[in-house]
Design a protein around this motif. Structure first.
Motif, PDB file in Angstrom:
ATOM      1  N   UNK A 118       8.048  16.664  11.910  1.00  0.00           N
ATOM      2  CA  UNK A 118       8.134  15.853  10.696  1.00  0.00           C
ATOM      3  C   UNK A 118       9.358  14.969  10.692  1.00  0.00           C
ATOM      4  N   UNK A 119       9.438  14.163   9.662  1.00  0.00           N
ATOM      5  CA  UNK A 119      10.600  13.314   9.461  1.00  0.00           C
ATOM      6  C   UNK A 119      10.654  12.879   8.012  1.00  0.00           C
ATOM      7  N   UNK A 120      11.523  11.923   7.744  1.00  0.00           N
ATOM      8  CA  UNK A 120      11.739  11.473   6.372  1.00  0.00           C
ATOM      9  C   UNK A 120      11.647   9.958   6.344  1.00  0.00           C
ATOM     10  N   UNK A 121      10.998   9.443   5.316  1.00  0.00           N
ATOM     11  CA  UNK A 121      10.974   8.000   5.079  1.00  0.00           C
ATOM     12  C   UNK A 121      11.500   7.735   3.683  1.00  0.00           C
ATOM     13  N   UNK A 129       2.455  -5.020 -13.566  1.00  0.00           N
ATOM     14  CA  UNK A 129       1.289  -5.279 -14.400  1.00  0.00           C
ATOM     15  C   UNK A 129       0.574  -6.542 -13.919  1.00  0.00           C
ATOM     16  N   UNK A 130      -0.428  -6.949 -14.645  1.00  0.00           N
ATOM     17  CA  UNK A 130      -1.263  -8.093 -14.256  1.00  0.00           C
ATOM     18  C   UNK A 130      -0.502  -9.417 -14.263  1.00  0.00           C
ATOM     19  N   UNK A 131       0.645  -9.468 -14.896  1.00  0.00           N
ATOM     20  CA  UNK A 131       1.478 -10.681 -14.907  1.00  0.00           C
ATOM     21  C   UNK A 131       2.548 -10.644 -13.808  1.00  0.00           C
ATOM     22  N   UNK A 132       2.534  -9.588 -12.999  1.00  0.00           N
ATOM     23  CA  UNK A 132       3.528  -9.448 -11.937  1.00  0.00           C
ATOM     24  C   UNK A 132       4.857  -8.911 -12.432  1.00  0.00           C
ATOM     25  N   UNK A 133       4.906  -8.461 -13.681  1.00  0.00           N
ATOM     26  CA  UNK A 133       6.142  -7.893 -14.240  1.00  0.00           C
ATOM     27  C   UNK A 133       6.293  -6.449 -13.766  1.00  0.00           C
ATOM     28  N   UNK A 134       7.492  -6.094 -13.345  1.00  0.00           N
ATOM     29  CA  UNK A 134       7.758  -4.737 -12.864  1.00  0.00           C
ATOM     30  C   UNK A 134       7.929  -3.805 -14.059  1.00  0.00           C
ATOM     31  N   UNK A 135       7.104  -2.759 -14.113  1.00  0.00           N
ATOM     32  CA  UNK A 135       7.193  -1.769 -15.183  1.00  0.00           C
ATOM     33  C   UNK A 135       7.805  -0.459 -14.697  1.00  0.00           C
ATOM     34  N   UNK A 136       7.881  -0.283 -13.382  1.00  0.00           N
ATOM     35  CA  UNK A 136       8.516   0.912 -12.814  1.00  0.00           C
ATOM     36  C   UNK A 136       9.010   0.609 -11.414  1.00  0.00           C
ATOM     37  N   UNK A 137      10.182   1.146 -11.104  1.00  0.00           N
ATOM     38  CA  UNK A 137      10.711   1.092  -9.743  1.00  0.00           C
ATOM     39  C   UNK A 137      11.016   2.532  -9.338  1.00  0.00           C
ATOM     40  N   UNK A 138      10.483   2.925  -8.205  1.00  0.00           N
ATOM     41  CA  UNK A 138      10.726   4.260  -7.674  1.00  0.00           C
ATOM     42  C   UNK A 138      11.221   4.126  -6.246  1.00  0.00           C
ATOM     43  N   UNK A 139      12.420   4.623  -5.999  1.00  0.00           N
ATOM     44  CA  UNK A 139      12.921   4.729  -4.636  1.00  0.00           C
ATOM     45  C   UNK A 139      12.915   6.214  -4.317  1.00  0.00           C
ATOM     46  N   UNK A 140      12.134   6.584  -3.313  1.00  0.00           N
ATOM     47  CA  UNK A 140      11.954   8.000  -3.046  1.00  0.00           C
ATOM     48  C   UNK A 140      12.052   8.316  -1.560  1.00  0.00           C
ATOM     49  N   UNK A 141      12.368   9.560  -1.301  1.00  0.00           N
ATOM     50  CA  UNK A 141      12.353  10.091   0.054  1.00  0.00           C
ATOM     51  C   UNK A 141      11.086  10.916   0.182  1.00  0.00           C
ATOM     52  N   UNK A 142      10.371  10.673   1.274  1.00  0.00           N
ATOM     53  CA  UNK A 142       9.118  11.395   1.520  1.00  0.00           C
ATOM     54  C   UNK A 142       9.211  12.163   2.838  1.00  0.00           C
ATOM     55  N   UNK A 143       8.705  13.384   2.829  1.00  0.00           N
ATOM     56  CA  UNK A 143       8.571  14.160   4.047  1.00  0.00           C
ATOM     57  C   UNK A 143       7.216  13.777   4.646  1.00  0.00           C
TER      58      UNK A 143
END
Length: 148
Positions: A118-121, A129-143
């Motif tokens: 395994x590794x990490x990304x 949304x439909x207007x291209x407005x950002x409603x959430x930003x998630x920066x995450x580490x995934x195994x």
């Protein structure tokens, strides 16, 4: 549907885009009733007097939709998306009538030094949304599993 990805399949800079999810008032109220029963998620009139100025989906609802979109149509990871921590932001509310999609960018890929299977990304996802407005930003580490 695309094949599930292994760590060996992805590189920093790779981008993925999910399908869409249309959100309506009934979904917002149903989620809030069960998981986040605050007036600005449940009642139009009460929501008018809050910082949201109207009915807004719970941030946790937006996060749940993001997860669904990532799993079903975004960055499909072999073995599923396994998080190892992250940072979550909601720069603007999600509203009834919004149609959400997720844009994903791989920031870093690192094979594990102690676990060769395994590794990490590190991944940044923006839910828009439909207007291209950002409603959430998630920066995450995934195994992420490697091909063995």
């Amino acid at each position: 549907m695309t094949k599930p990805l292994y760590l060996d399949d992805i590189r920093a800079g790779d981008r993925f885009t999910s399908g869409e999810h249309a959100l309506d008032e009934a979904q917002i109220k149903a989620f809030a009733t069960q998981f986040d029963p605050q007036p600005f998620h449940l009642d139009h009139d009460a929501a008018q007097t809050t910082i949201f100025g109207g009915l807004a989906a719970s941030g946790w609802h937006t996060a749940s939709i993001t997860m669904k979109l990532m799993v079903t149509s975004g960055m499909r990871i072999a073995g599923g998306i396994v998080g190892a921590g992250g940072e979550l932001q909601w720069p603007r509310p999600t509203r009834p009538g919004d149609v959400l999609h997720v844009e994903i960018e791989v920031l870093e890929v690192r094979p594990s030094a102690s676990r060769p299977d395994r590794g990490m990304a590190t991944v940044r996802s923006e839910t828009k949304n439909q207007r291209g407005e950002v409603v959430q930003v998630l920066t995450s580490k995934m195994v992420i599993p490697r091909r063995v």
